[in-house]
Design an enzyme around this catalytic site. Structure first.
Site, PDB file in Angstrom:
ATOM      1  NE  ARG A   7      69.168  75.377  21.401  1.00  9.11           N
ATOM      2  CZ  ARG A   7      70.349  74.514  21.482  1.00  9.11           C
ATOM      3  NH1 ARG A   7      71.409  74.554  20.911  1.00  9.11           N
ATOM      4  NH2 ARG A   7      70.109  73.291  22.406  1.00  9.11           N
ATOM      5  N   GLY A   8      70.492  76.364  24.865  1.00 13.55           N
ATOM      6  CA  GLY A   8      71.009  75.288  25.606  1.00 13.55           C
ATOM      7  C   GLY A   8      71.502  75.525  26.873  1.00 13.55           C
ATOM      8  NE  ARG A  58      64.759  79.773  26.403  1.00 13.35           N
ATOM      9  CZ  ARG A  58      65.230  78.846  25.555  1.00 13.35           C
ATOM     10  NH1 ARG A  58      66.230  78.687  25.226  1.00 13.35           N
ATOM     11  NH2 ARG A  58      64.047  77.952  25.632  1.00 13.35           N
ATOM     12  CD  GLN A  94      65.208  73.642  19.797  1.00 11.87           C
ATOM     13  OE1 GLN A  94      64.351  73.029  19.187  1.00 11.87           O
ATOM     14  NE2 GLN A  94      64.898  74.391  20.667  1.00 11.87           N
ATOM     15  CG  ASP A 127      66.758  73.056  29.878  1.00  8.96           C
ATOM     16  OD1 ASP A 127      66.518  72.114  28.729  1.00  8.96           O
ATOM     17  OD2 ASP A 127      67.377  74.143  29.133  1.00  8.96           O
ATOM     18  CG  ASN A 141      66.078  68.085  27.789  1.00  8.90           C
ATOM     19  OD1 ASN A 141      67.116  69.008  28.037  1.00  8.90           O
ATOM     20  ND2 ASN A 141      66.426  67.116  26.865  1.00  8.90           N
ATOM     21  CE  LYS A 142      63.611  72.616  23.642  1.00  9.68           C
ATOM     22  NZ  LYS A 142      62.921  74.025  23.843  1.00  9.68           N
TER      23      LYS A 142
HETATM   24  O1  MRU Z   1      65.074  75.694  23.964  1.00  9.50           O
HETATM   25  P1  MRU Z   1      66.591  75.305  23.997  1.00  9.50           P
HETATM   26  O2  MRU Z   1      67.038  74.944  22.669  1.00  9.50           O
HETATM   27  O3  MRU Z   1      67.551  76.047  24.780  1.00  9.50           O
HETATM   28  O4  MRU Z   1      66.362  73.745  24.828  1.00  9.50           O
HETATM   29  C1  MRU Z   1      67.625  73.155  25.150  1.00  9.50           C
HETATM   30  C2  MRU Z   1      67.495  71.686  25.703  1.00  9.50           C
HETATM   31  O5  MRU Z   1      66.474  71.363  25.971  1.00  9.50           O
HETATM   32  C3  MRU Z   1      68.787  71.137  25.821  1.00  9.50           C
HETATM   33  O6  MRU Z   1      68.744  69.847  25.694  1.00  9.50           O
HETATM   34  C4  MRU Z   1      69.369  71.433  27.330  1.00  9.50           C
HETATM   35  O7  MRU Z   1      69.337  72.709  27.329  1.00  9.50           O
HETATM   36  C5  MRU Z   1      70.646  70.915  27.611  1.00  9.50           C
HETATM   37  S1  MRU Z   1      71.972  71.450  26.590  1.00  9.50           S
HETATM   38  C6  MRU Z   1      73.455  70.753  26.925  1.00  9.50           C
END
Ligand code: MRU
Length: 361
Positions: free
Chosen positions: A46-47, A89, A196, A237, A247-248
């Site tokens: 993820r990320g 995703r 996370q 993202d 972002n998250k």
């Molecule tokens: O759902 P996730 O864990 O993939 O979400 C990740 C994030 O929101 C991160 O902040 C983003 O992808 C940047 S990672 C360098």
């Protein structure tokens, strides 16, 4: 970093299963595109940048046993594989960027044999990994300029080495500032629903010897009010051409709080996270995830049966709340459409430029 997030290993994709951290550090080996799709969808990997890498390696995986007799057959199969992986995703644009790059790589080598194209695809995916390592170091270097000795930084979710090929974006800035000898303290939001921050960010920072304190998501405002936070740094993202940033989930609330308390709010992300095809954050697709992620915690139900649930995985922070976007090519202060369009947003990939040229010609 003391771990390798994701790589190609003897015909399989080897990755750290992030759903098991911090209690268990275990690699899994994906040997079908279904298994890499599942790993992306269920956040084993993820990320945004790491999802892009998983997509690129997924293409290699999906094409390695192709029995195509010529380029046309091979390209058709590749398009099917890419379309399947695209459905894993929706929000992190790095996935689509990496898949597009693999497609361009295939087109670029159309005159070669099918077997040679397969090895070119593997080279391209490995190049994406190597570039990402470099990119994160440069983001770290550029971002560390904004950090002062003694700063206390708040971060959300995980934008570290686990979310990239290595080192991370938001955490890369923190790592670099610490490497410069600056004394840094970090507050990590737990980041419900999938934690996370609690599971991954604290784990990474502790391994690097960085002073980190875990807080629940609803504690950030109180800390800011007490003057305990000097700046917020998060990853991204997808960044629209006007600087609006997905972002998250929870990032937007932090940006509003930071503005209210006059605290700088920084976004750290590679150029591949910019989506210049969309005008604003309104157009960013936001992933909706299962109700169980909210109603359950560590496998145990914590809410009444049949309760209504809303579970968007991301939110959008408007550009006006962002003090700066930190990239590998430099820092965009007070981002807006004009500054972003004048910024060096070229992908570090001559193949994409090649495709643009062909489109124009
Ligand atoms: O759902 P996730 O864990 O993939 O979400 C990740 C994030 O929101 C991160 O902040 C983003 O992808 C940047 S990672 C360098």
């Amino acid at each position: 970093m003391p771990f390798e997030t994701i790589r190609w290993h003897k015909g399989k994709v080897k990755l750290v299963d992030q759903t098991l951290l911090p209690n268990k550090f275990k690699h899994i080996y994906c040997d079908t595109i279904e298994s890499i799709w599942e790993a992306i969808r269920n956040l084993r990997v993820r990320g945004a940048p790491a999802i892009g890498i998983a997509g690129a390696l997924g293409v290699v995986l999906g094409m390695q046993d192709s029995k195509a007799k010529n380029y046309e057959q091979f390209k058709k199969q590749l398009e099917r594989v890419i379309s399947y992986l695209s459905s894993s995703r929706p929000t992190a644009v790095n996935l689509f960027w990496a898949l597009d790059r693999m497609c361009v790589c295939c087109e670029q080598h159309r005159n070669l044999s099918v077997n040679t194209i397969k090895s070119k695809l593997l080279n391209e995916a490995e190049k994406i990994i190597d570039e990402d390592k470099n990119i994160c170091r440069n983001i770290g270097k550029n971002g560390a300029e904004l950090i002062k000795n003694g700063d206390v930084i708040l971060t959300h979710c995980n934008a570290g080495g686990l979310a990239t090929a290595d080192y991370g974006t938001a955490l890369g800035v923190i790592f670099h500032a610490a490497e410069q000898g600056k004394k840094i303290r970090v507050y990590a939001d737990e980041t419900r629903p999938l934690l996370q921050g609690a599971r991954l960010t604290t784990w990474e920072l502790m391994q690097a010897g960085i002073d980190v304190t875990l807080i629940c998501d609803n504690m950030a405002g109180s800390l800011m009010r007490q003057g305990k936070i000097d700046c917020v740094i998060v990853g991204a993202d997808r960044i629209a051409s006007n600087g609006d940033t997905a972002n998250k989930i929870g990032t937007y609330s932090l940006a509003v709080l930071a503005k209210a308390h006059n605290i700088p709010f920084y976004v750290a992300a590679p150029i591949s996270t910019f989506d210049i095809n969309i005008k604003s954050g309104e157009q960013i697709p936001i992933e909706q995830r299962s109700h169980e992620e909210v109603t359950n915690l560590c496998g145990k139900r914590i809410a009444p049966k049949n309760v209504g649930v809303y579970n968007p995985a991301f939110d959008v922070t408007p550009a006006r709340l962002i003090s700066a976007i930190i990239t590998e090519n430099g820092v965009i202060k007070k981002p807006n459409e004009k500054k972003i369009s004048n910024f060096k947003l070229t992908y570090p990939n001559p193949l994409l430029t090649e495709r643009e040229k062909r489109k124009d010609g």
